[in-house]
Design a protein around this motif. Structure first.
Motif: not given
Length: 133
Positions: A12-17, A21-24, A52-53, A58-62
């Motif tokens: 979940f941390a990797a997904a949030a990161l 990145i999209i926001w940044g 893509i990001t 979404l994959t990482l959250a899954g």
């Protein structure tokens, strides 16, 4: 913290990161090693880097949900243990392939690629421990 909670928290941390990145925007794409083309597209307002990001996020959250399912969460999900083994393998493969090929493939020798491989190795280890519980 249990091994299941740790491994899923990493997912979940990797997904949030990735969402951050999209926001940044372009500077974050550059810093996190996404490549100059992705950063340029982000600067130009193209949707491709964000799509893509977001797909990676979404994959990482899954991955996180499936890893949590090893505990008392989401018991209705099919093939829980099998898919967490696959997730563990994906992280391990990402770590090993880059580290093995880096001496021969110069784009794989960047600090980002090497550090992210070590991190993926840690994620693989955490998921392996989660499977042992």
């Amino acid at each position: 913290m249990s091994a299941i909670a740790l491994a899923s928290a990493l997912d979940f941390a990797a997904a949030a990161l990735h969402i951050a990145i999209i926001w940044g925007g372009a500077p974050w794409y550059r810093f996190f090693g996404a490549g100059e083309q992705m950063a340029r597209w982000a600067e130009q307002g193209h949707a491709k880097p964000a799509v893509i990001t977001a797909a990676i996020a979404l994959t990482l959250a899954g991955f996180g949900v499936y890893t949590l399912s090893l505990g008392a969460c989401c018991e209705w999900l099919p093939w829980r243990r099998e898919l967490v083994w696959v997730i563990t393998g994906i992280y391990a493969l990402r770590a090993v392939v880059v580290l093995v090929l880096a001496p021969f493939v110069s784009p794989l020798r960047t600090p980002f690629m090497l550090w992210s491989s070590v991190i993926c190795g840690g994620f693989a280890t955490a998921h392996y421990w989660a499977l042992q519980g």
